[in-house]
Structures are given as structure tokens and as C-alpha cells.
Design an enzyme around this catalytic site. Structure first.
Site, PDB file in Angstrom:
ATOM      1  N   GLU A 162       0.957  -1.126   0.103  1.00  0.00           N
ATOM      2  CA  GLU A 162       0.144  -0.027  -0.269  1.00  0.00           C
ATOM      3  C   GLU A 162       0.872   1.306  -0.147  1.00  0.00           C
ATOM      4  O   GLU A 162       1.893   1.137   0.318  1.00  0.00           O
ATOM      5  CB  GLU A 162      -0.954   0.292   1.429  1.00  0.00           C
ATOM      6  CG  GLU A 162      -1.769  -1.010   1.385  1.00  0.00           C
ATOM      7  CD  GLU A 162      -2.316  -1.113   2.901  1.00  0.00           C
ATOM      8  OE1 GLU A 162      -2.258   0.044   3.828  1.00  0.00           O
ATOM      9  OE2 GLU A 162      -3.080  -2.000   3.439  1.00  0.00           O
TER      10      GLU A 162
ATOM     11  N   LYS B 176       2.278   4.711   1.678  1.00  0.00           N
ATOM     12  CA  LYS B 176       2.143   5.038   3.172  1.00  0.00           C
ATOM     13  C   LYS B 176       2.143   6.664   2.875  1.00  0.00           C
ATOM     14  O   LYS B 176       2.490   7.342   2.549  1.00  0.00           O
ATOM     15  CB  LYS B 176       3.882   4.788   3.474  1.00  0.00           C
ATOM     16  CG  LYS B 176       4.042   5.366   4.946  1.00  0.00           C
ATOM     17  CD  LYS B 176       5.045   4.757   5.517  1.00  0.00           C
ATOM     18  CE  LYS B 176       5.312   5.032   7.009  1.00  0.00           C
ATOM     19  NZ  LYS B 176       5.377   6.608   7.511  1.00  0.00           N
TER      20      LYS B 176
ATOM     21  N   ASP C 263       1.047  10.133   4.048  1.00  0.00           N
ATOM     22  CA  ASP C 263       2.089  11.014   4.882  1.00  0.00           C
ATOM     23  C   ASP C 263       0.966  11.971   5.789  1.00  0.00           C
ATOM     24  O   ASP C 263       0.533  13.148   5.359  1.00  0.00           O
ATOM     25  CB  ASP C 263       3.027  12.031   4.219  1.00  0.00           C
ATOM     26  CG  ASP C 263       3.921  12.448   5.181  1.00  0.00           C
ATOM     27  OD1 ASP C 263       4.033  12.305   6.193  1.00  0.00           O
ATOM     28  OD2 ASP C 263       4.780  13.292   4.665  1.00  0.00           O
TER      29      ASP C 263
ATOM     30  N   TYR D 266      -6.846   1.784   6.567  1.00  0.00           N
ATOM     31  CA  TYR D 266      -6.362   0.726   6.194  1.00  0.00           C
ATOM     32  C   TYR D 266      -6.183  -0.471   7.212  1.00  0.00           C
ATOM     33  O   TYR D 266      -5.406  -1.291   6.749  1.00  0.00           O
ATOM     34  CB  TYR D 266      -4.980   1.138   5.797  1.00  0.00           C
ATOM     35  CG  TYR D 266      -4.195   1.946   6.679  1.00  0.00           C
ATOM     36  CD1 TYR D 266      -3.794   1.429   7.951  1.00  0.00           C
ATOM     37  CD2 TYR D 266      -3.592   3.563   6.437  1.00  0.00           C
ATOM     38  CE1 TYR D 266      -2.971   2.301   8.893  1.00  0.00           C
ATOM     39  CE2 TYR D 266      -3.268   4.131   7.390  1.00  0.00           C
ATOM     40  CZ  TYR D 266      -3.097   3.663   8.359  1.00  0.00           C
ATOM     41  OH  TYR D 266      -2.286   4.513   9.367  1.00  0.00           O
TER      42      TYR D 266
ATOM     43  N   LYS E 110      10.741   3.507   2.899  1.00  0.00           N
ATOM     44  CA  LYS E 110      10.668   4.947   2.811  1.00  0.00           C
ATOM     45  C   LYS E 110      11.416   5.506   1.487  1.00  0.00           C
ATOM     46  O   LYS E 110      12.242   5.119   1.196  1.00  0.00           O
ATOM     47  CB  LYS E 110      11.244   5.626   3.875  1.00  0.00           C
ATOM     48  CG  LYS E 110      10.639   5.344   5.232  1.00  0.00           C
ATOM     49  CD  LYS E 110       9.603   5.972   5.680  1.00  0.00           C
ATOM     50  CE  LYS E 110       9.579   7.521   5.875  1.00  0.00           C
ATOM     51  NZ  LYS E 110      10.010   7.784   7.312  1.00  0.00           N
TER      52      LYS E 110
ATOM     53  N   CYS F 235      13.789  50.924  -2.727  1.00  0.00           N
ATOM     54  CA  CYS F 235      12.952  49.843  -3.614  1.00  0.00           C
ATOM     55  C   CYS F 235      13.832  49.722  -4.973  1.00  0.00           C
ATOM     56  O   CYS F 235      13.783  50.843  -5.689  1.00  0.00           O
ATOM     57  CB  CYS F 235      11.606  50.492  -3.704  1.00  0.00           C
ATOM     58  SG  CYS F 235      10.333  49.671  -4.930  1.00  0.00           S
TER      59      CYS F 235
ATOM     60  N   CYS G 210      11.339  51.512  -7.460  1.00  0.00           N
ATOM     61  CA  CYS G 210      11.231  53.011  -8.013  1.00  0.00           C
ATOM     62  C   CYS G 210      12.147  53.866  -6.956  1.00  0.00           C
ATOM     63  O   CYS G 210      12.099  55.235  -7.094  1.00  0.00           O
ATOM     64  CB  CYS G 210       9.657  53.478  -7.206  1.00  0.00           C
ATOM     65  SG  CYS G 210       9.736  53.394  -5.400  1.00  0.00           S
TER      66      CYS G 210
ATOM     67  N   CYS H 210       8.380  48.720   0.448  1.00  0.00           N
ATOM     68  CA  CYS H 210       8.617  50.038  -0.035  1.00  0.00           C
ATOM     69  C   CYS H 210       7.791  51.195   0.495  1.00  0.00           C
ATOM     70  O   CYS H 210       6.660  50.813   0.948  1.00  0.00           O
ATOM     71  CB  CYS H 210       8.279  49.766  -1.562  1.00  0.00           C
ATOM     72  SG  CYS H 210       8.357  51.570  -2.406  1.00  0.00           S
TER      73      CYS H 210
ATOM     74  N   CYS I 167       4.587  53.682  -5.627  1.00  0.00           N
ATOM     75  CA  CYS I 167       5.313  52.951  -6.308  1.00  0.00           C
ATOM     76  C   CYS I 167       4.716  51.952  -7.463  1.00  0.00           C
ATOM     77  O   CYS I 167       3.779  51.401  -7.483  1.00  0.00           O
ATOM     78  CB  CYS I 167       6.144  51.805  -5.301  1.00  0.00           C
ATOM     79  SG  CYS I 167       7.248  50.703  -6.319  1.00  0.00           S
TER      80      CYS I 167
HETATM   81  S1  IVH Z   1       0.027   0.213   8.718  1.00  0.00           S
HETATM   82  C1  IVH Z   1       0.625  -1.875  12.802  1.00  0.00           C
HETATM   83  N1  IVH Z   1      -0.458   1.444   6.690  1.00  0.00           N
HETATM   84  O1  IVH Z   1       2.613   5.359   8.886  1.00  0.00           O
HETATM   85  C2  IVH Z   1       0.408  -1.456  11.476  1.00  0.00           C
HETATM   86  N2  IVH Z   1       0.449   2.886   8.530  1.00  0.00           N
HETATM   87  O2  IVH Z   1       5.398   5.096  10.122  1.00  0.00           O
HETATM   88  C3  IVH Z   1       0.785   0.165  11.458  1.00  0.00           C
HETATM   89  N3  IVH Z   1       0.801   5.116   7.685  1.00  0.00           N
HETATM   90  O3  IVH Z   1       1.537   5.370  12.386  1.00  0.00           O
HETATM   91  C4  IVH Z   1       0.178   1.018  10.478  1.00  0.00           C
HETATM   92  N4  IVH Z   1      -0.037   4.882   5.537  1.00  0.00           N
HETATM   93  O4  IVH Z   1       0.166   6.503  10.577  1.00  0.00           O
HETATM   94  C5  IVH Z   1      -0.152   1.632   7.733  1.00  0.00           C
HETATM   95  N5  IVH Z   1      -0.855   2.124   4.468  1.00  0.00           N
HETATM   96  C6  IVH Z   1      -0.343   2.335   5.734  1.00  0.00           C
HETATM   97  C7  IVH Z   1       0.046   3.597   6.313  1.00  0.00           C
HETATM   98  C8  IVH Z   1       0.476   3.775   7.534  1.00  0.00           C
HETATM   99  C9  IVH Z   1       0.429   5.531   6.497  1.00  0.00           C
HETATM  100  C10 IVH Z   1       1.383   5.715   8.915  1.00  0.00           C
HETATM  101  C11 IVH Z   1       0.713   5.144  10.205  1.00  0.00           C
HETATM  102  C12 IVH Z   1       1.886   4.476  10.971  1.00  0.00           C
HETATM  103  C13 IVH Z   1       2.935   5.286  10.499  1.00  0.00           C
HETATM  104  C14 IVH Z   1       4.201   4.441  10.688  1.00  0.00           C
END
Ligand code: IVH
Length: 675
Positions: free
Chosen positions: A120, A122, A124, A234, A322, A416, A419, A434, A439
Site C-alpha cells: 500500500e 504510506k 503522509d 487501512y 521509505k 526599492c 522606484c 517600499c 510605487c
Molecule cells: S499500517 C501496525 N499502513 O505510518 C500497522 N500505516 O510510520 C501500523 N501510515 O503510524 C500502521 N500509511 O500513521 C499503515 N498504508 C499504511 C499507512 C500507514 C501511512 C502511517 C501510520 C503509522 C506510520 C508508521
């Protein structure tokens, strides 16, 4: 059965049906991104529900779609203990480390066979835990330290893609369920919010994650509701009354319950293919409407997950891959100054063009003098740049080891560049401004702003044409735009007959843009689109606004001290009043049509009595609303009173209402009645 009872039970049935219709359409719009009806049809359903609930406030439930924006938690955010701990994830940064994770999984499961994984994005954002009892949302909390988080239920309820009631589905409704996922701010909303903050001279959020965190921690859910947060779910925590066997089935289950799930997940049995898939998203991440900082690999079978278990912090069945941070190095070729609409001198780095996050970057903001001094950024330096929140390029640091001694320290000009007038540093700010109110840069930026999309929305008047018009002295102020002739415009370079005709037509149309756009377009300091709209709606005309007082301004929503003072200062200056007169003379409409909704006399025939102190409105504001919607406000309670609107320390009027059986409303209930 009395008539009253019959009509109440009819209303109850209607309310139930309306709620289910609204929830259905809300899900189609906010979760499936596939609406079936027009916005106005949806609004009409919501209005109908509001009206019925106003008539029978006792039928209002916390899960009604009208109750998404509730009252702020009285004592701030309370601590909440999660039923099962919310773990975080271990990180890896390379494909090889991902394969090593896979080998640990195999040895944990005592097998050499392939393992089924789900991969999946991740996201942010911020992890969230939402508790449902018998299908009803009862609490939502942040992750906190994993064991205990903060109760953010009121703010989570404002996220429209999160169901307040779970949808009936083939898996059944669990008696108890913790749902887990990520709250985030979509890129589009992040850009909008930062534009608004810039307008207000407020500090910009560095990235969507910080913006989402700030919004979720707003104490007032009304404020949180204004920031369109979203959520992707998720996983699940503690649960009762549901049997699942795999993670992918969990995702289907969440989808069936009505949650928004990121359906771009993929199943893999070949770990190398999974690695490839993870890596492929590093460059494609900008195609998504939300920020991701990596990918997550999860063992699919729940029995395997259980067998692998967790360390104190992280599960042994999942890992985060990451992405490398999105930054690169380039050279500062020059530092130039641009002047904004308010006269602020902003230093910008002209860079050797370089590719970053899918686009070529040749300029980056240096914000102000303090920023440059703190980081000691010099002309000729090799610097590290990144995109703040993936959007605005920014210089983050200097590579000192690359210095040759030839670099030139930057000195902020004290005049400025446009001018030549003195530019002074404002004591309370890091900015130089300015000092010349006429101006040319200020005037140019002012005109550009006046004709921009959110203001008068004149097509065909980009910065280049505005500059030519000013240089050719065809305009001096924005009012002159409305006096331009075809002949004059044809004298400009690159202006052919067709574009001139289009431009003139667009200028003509803009005369009727309405007061809100004019007010925003005038560029009164701190008056953004929202404040301009509030002012136009309340005052209805420029004439009424011109003579307003700070006190009346402060009574309005969205208008704080800073904006109010700035409006008063603006209308005290004769050149501003002269500009407004000139706009009136050339035929720019300086009034606002009352929104149609105000003509709907939903309180017709009703009498309200106001008592006590309301939490956010003054009694005068409440009375204005009642009257605008056709109701009457009376001083004392009688049998004829329809509603008593009561706040804190309501006295004898409240007692009398209770004695006479008159319905008593609080401010929140009252607000839900108003469309
Ligand atoms: S699974 C035990 N799935 O990433 C399972 N986390 O760095 C833990 N996060 O605290 C989470 N997308 O806030 C999971 N598809 C995803 C995610 C995800 C973002 C975040 C989540 C977690 C943090 C860990």
C-alpha cells in the site's frame, strides 16, 4: 393517537429516510468520487432535514448528517486509551532491506515458501483510531504514544468521507470495531489554505502533514470543518462480531462499511516484484492527490500476522519502505527582489535549473532577510533545495564544503529596486516594505490582483498586458480599465482585434462581479476572499461598509481585530474613497445581491424569544438572522412563542418557557435550523 403525535411520527419517518438518502449521496460524493445528483439537489435534501429537525429537536441524534459540525470539546482534548495499542512501522530504505525483511518473515513462519503480501501507499498524514459501537461512531482519537491518544471526535466528524453510521453490508455490522487509518490534507486543499494564510500574513504550513495536524488540533470543530481534511482507512484494531482471514479482505470489509480505502493496493507473492512496485512509486508519487512518504508491505494472512507478532514498537509482519527525501543541489546564480502587492520586498534565488519532484526548478523563495542570514546563503553558493510540501521550492541549506571564497554575501537593499524610494524594515516583521504608496510595482501588482480570477476575473489581462497598459499610461488606477477603448488597446503590441474584443467584453462583464469580488480585488490588507464575502453579505453595499465601525465589524464571523482595523484605516484614506467613487462612476456594481436563501422565509409566522448569553453569537446577531428569515423576535414568553433561544444564565424567561411547554433551543440547535 393525537394529531400532534401522528405528525411527529410522520416527521420521524421522513427524517429517517432523509438521513439515509443524504448518507448515500454523501458516500457517493466523498468516498466514491462519483456523485449521482447535483449539489443543489443534495443541499435541498439537507435543508429539508434541517427544517424537520428544527421542528422536532428531540429527534436530533448525534449521528444525523446535520450534526457533523458540533460544539468544541468543553475541556480541550481529553486523553483516550486505545483498546488495542496502535503500533508504528519499522523503516527500510532500499530493495535489499525489503528482501531481508521478507527473509525474516519466512524464518518467523518457519517456511521457505512464497509469502503473500499486500503493498500500500504510506500516506503522509496522521494516524487515527475511530471506535464504532453497534455501527455508530462513538469516539475518534489520535495515535498519541500508541497506547493513549487525544479525543478528536468532534473534528473527525467534520470529515465527510468518514461514516457516522456504518453501512449495512455482506460482512455484517460488528458490535464493536476500532478502525484505523490516516487523516490527511489533499494537495489542492493545502495549496488553498496556504494561499489564504499568505493573504492573512499568517505563517505558511511547511507541508500537508503539518497542515493536517494543525487542523485536527483546532479546538473549534467549525474551524476544522473549514479545512477539508480527508481520511483513508487501512486497518482495524479491537473488534467483535466479525471474522476476517486476510488483510486484503479487511480492506474490502472497510470499503463495504462505507470507508474511503486507497484501492491502489496490490497483492504480491514474488517479493522482487513487490520491491519493483514500491520503487516505481517514488517517481510517480506526485500523480496522487495526497502526499506519500513511502510504501508499506504487509503480510496478507492474518493467521501469519498473529504468528509473527510484534516487538514493543512495531509489528513483525509489516514494514515501511521509505522514499529518499526529495531534495537536490544546485547553484544560486543571483538573488533578486520582487515586490508584492503590499510593497514587501521578497528575495528570491535565481538557480541553475535543476529537476526536482518531476519539474524543473529555476527559482526558490528565500522568504526574507532573516532567513538568508540564518542560513548564510550567498550568491554563488551550492545549496540544497526541496519542495516545501511538495509545492513551493525552498532553499534549505548551504553546502559549505563547496565554497570557493568567491561567493558574494547578500545585502538586502534599503531602497526599492523598482522606484528607488527607501525600503524600511518593519519592526515587528522580518519584511522590508517600499515606503512609496505610488510605487509602480505596487500599482502594477494591485491591478494584477484586481483582475485576478478570485477577484474581478477579467480574462486576457495577464501581468504582461497590465504592465504595457501602465507603461503606455493608458491606465493609472483600476477604474481606468473601464474607460479603455478599442482604439487604445489596439495600439498595444501583440493585441489583435479579436483579443481586444474579448478583453473589452470581459472587462464589461466584470462590472457585475458583485461587492465581494470588488472588496477582495481592492487589496485591503488582510481582507481575503472569505472576509470579503462576509462583509459583502452583511453590509450589502459599499456605502454601508464605508461608514461601519470597528464594533460592528468585530461582531461578524471571520473578522478579527487585525482585519477590522485594516478596513477602518482603508476607508479613512481619501485616495481610496476617490477610487471607489471612480469605480462607481464607470459603472462597477458596488452592491451585493442578497443571496436567494434570505428570501426563503423559513421562520415566517414564528416568534422567538432570546434569553441568556449565547456561546458564539450576540443576541443582536441571532435576532438579525431570525428576522432575515421571516421570523419575529419578542421580548417576553407567551403561549404564542414558537421558540425560546436560550444561552448561559438564562433566567425567568427560560422557566416560563418550560412552564408553558415552549420548545427551548440552544445556539447549536438554532444554527442547524438556518440554511
Ligand atoms: S499500517 C501496525 N499502513 O505510518 C500497522 N500505516 O510510520 C501500523 N501510515 O503510524 C500502521 N500509511 O500513521 C499503515 N498504508 C499504511 C499507512 C500507514 C501511512 C502511517 C501510520 C503509522 C506510520 C508508521
Amino acid at each position: 393517537m393525537s394529531d400532534k403525535m401522528t405528525s411527529k411520527s410522520v416527521a420521524e419517518a421522513q427524517i429517517v429516510e432523509l438521513r439515509s438518502k443524504i448518507n448515500y449521496h454523501m458516500h457517493r460524493y466523498h468516498v466514491l468520487d462519483n456523485p449521482e445528483i447535483e449539489d443543489y439537489e443534495y443541499d435541498a435534501l439537507l435543508k429539508q432535514l434541517n427544517e424537520l429537525e428544527a421542528k422536532y429537536p428531540e429527534l436530533i441524534t448525534a449521528q444525523s448528517p446535520t450534526q457533523r459540525v458540533g460544539a468544541p470539546p468543553a475541556a480541550g482534548f481529553q486523553k483516550v486509551t486505545h483498546f488495542t495499542p496502535m503500533r508504528s512501522l519499522g523503516n527500510v530504505f532500499s530493495g535489499a532491506e525489503l528482501v531481508a525483511f521478507h527473509q525474516r518473515v519466512q524464518s518467523g513462519l518457519e517456511t521457505t515458501a512464497d509469502i503473500e503480501y499486500v503493498v500500500e501507499h504510506k500516506i503522509d498524514g496522521l494516524a487515527i483510531n475511530i471506535v464504532y459501537e453497534h455501527g455508530t461512531l462513538v469516539r475518534a482519537a489520535t495515535r498519541g504514544d500508541g497506547a493513549t491518544g487525544e479525543d478528536v471526535t468532534a473534528n473527525i466528524k467534520t470529515i465527510k468521507s468518514i461514516p457516522l453510521e456504518l453501512k449495512a453490508n455482506k460482512f455484517g455490522i460488528p458490535t464493536f470495531l476500532e478502525v484505523r487509518g490516516e487523516v490527511y490534507m489533499p494537495h489542492k486543499e493545502f495549496i488553498r489554505l496556504n494561499e489564504e494564510r499568505e493573504e492573512m500574513d499568517e505563517q505558511l504550513f511547511a507541508n500537508p502533514r503539518n497542515a493536517a495536524a494543525g487542523s485536527l488540533r483546532q479546538l473549534d470543530p467549525k474551524e476544522a470543518a473549514k479545512r477539508s481534511l480527508d481520511a483513508l482507512l487501512y486497518g482495524i484494531g479491537a473488534h467483535e462480531g466479525v471474522a476476517l482471514t486476510t488483510h486484503s479482505e479487511t480492506l474490502e470489509f472497510l470499503q463495504a462499511l462505507g470507508f474511503k480505502v486507497n484501492t491502489l493496493y496490490k497483492k504480491f507473492t514474488d517479493v522482487d516484484a513487490a520491491v519493483e512496485y514500491c520503487a516505481s512509486w517514488a517517481d510517480k508519487r506526485h500523480e496522487l492527490p495526497f502526499a506519500i512518504d513511502g510504501m508499506v508491505l504487509k503480510v496478507n494472512h492474518l493467521a501469519d500476522q498473529e504468528m509473527l507478532g510484534s516487538t514493543a514498537k512495531d509489528p513483525r509482519w509489516a514494514i515501511a519502505y521509505k522514499f529518499p527525501p526529495e531534495q537536490t543541489t544546485t547553484v544560486v546564480e543571483n538573488i533578486s527582489i520582487s515586490i508584492g502587492r503590499t510593497g514587501v520586498l521578497t528575495p528570491t534565488a535565481d538557480l541553475t535549473p535543476v529537476l526536482l519532484s518531476g519539474s524543473t526548478i529555476s527559482r526558490a523563495t528565500l522568504h526574507n532577510e532573516d532567513y538568508i542570514n540564518e542560513k548564510d546563503i550567498r550568491i554563488g553558493d551550492t545549496v540544497v533545495i526541496h519542495k516545501a510540501g511538495e509545492i513551493i521550492p525552498e532553499v534549505i541549506s548551504v553546502l559549505l564544503e563547496k565554497r570557493t571564497g568567491q561567493e558574494i554575501p547578500f545585502v538586502m537593499p534599503h531602497t526599492c529596486p523598482e522606484c528607488g524610494s527607501t525600503a524600511k524594515r518593519i519592526e515587528t516583521e522580518a519584511a522590508y516594505r517600499c515606503s512609496n504608496p505610488s510605487c509602480p510595482a505596487l500599482i502594477r501588482e494591485g491591478v494584477i490582483h484586481f483582475v485576478s480570477r478570485d477577484a474581478m476575473n477579467v480574462d486576457g489581462l495577464g501581468p504582461a498586458v497590465v504592465t504595457s497598459l501602465l507603461e503606455a499610461k493608458l491606465i493609472q488606477t483600476v477604474a481606468d480599465l473601464y474607460r479603455l477603448t478599442k482604439e487604445e488597446l489596439l495600439t498595444l503590441e501583440r493585441m489583435a482585434e479579436k483579443s481586444v474584443n474579448n478583453l473589452l467584453a470581459s472587462i464589461e462583464t466584470s462590472k457585475n462581479a458583485g461587492l465581494a469580488r470588488v472588496l477582495f480585488g481592492l487589496g485591503i490588507r488582510f481582507v481575503g476572499i472569505k472576509a470579503a464575502t462576509t462583509l459583502a453579505k452583511h453590509f450589502g453595499s459599499m456605502d454601508a461598509l464605508k461608514i461601519c465601525t470597528v464594533e460592528t465589524l468585530l461582531e461578524l464571523d471571520d473578522i478579527g481585530d487585525k482585519i477590522a482595523q485594516s478596513i477602518i484605516i482603508y476607508f479613512a484614506q481619501t485616495e481610496n474613497l476617490a477610487l471607489i467613487d471612480a469605480l462607481q462612476q464607470v459603472g462597477v456594481k458596488l452592491t451585493q445581491d442578497k443571496p436567494e436563501i434570505l428570501h426563503e422565509q423559513i421562520f415566517a409566522g414564528m416568534t422567538f424569544v432570546l434569553t441568556g448569553t449565547l456561546p458564539t453569537m450576540s443576541r443582536k446577531q441571532a435576532a438579525d438572522i431570525i428576522e432575515a428569515f421571516g421570523g419575529k423576535v419578542a421580548g417576553s414568553v407567551s403561549k404564542k412563542t414558537t421558540y425560546v433561544l436560550a444561552g448561559e444564565e438564562a433566567g425567568s424567561k427560560l422557566e416560563k418557557a418550560e412552564k408553558l411547554g415552549v420548545t427551548v433551543l440552544d445556539e447549536d440547535q438554532f444554527k442547524t435550523m438556518v440554511p
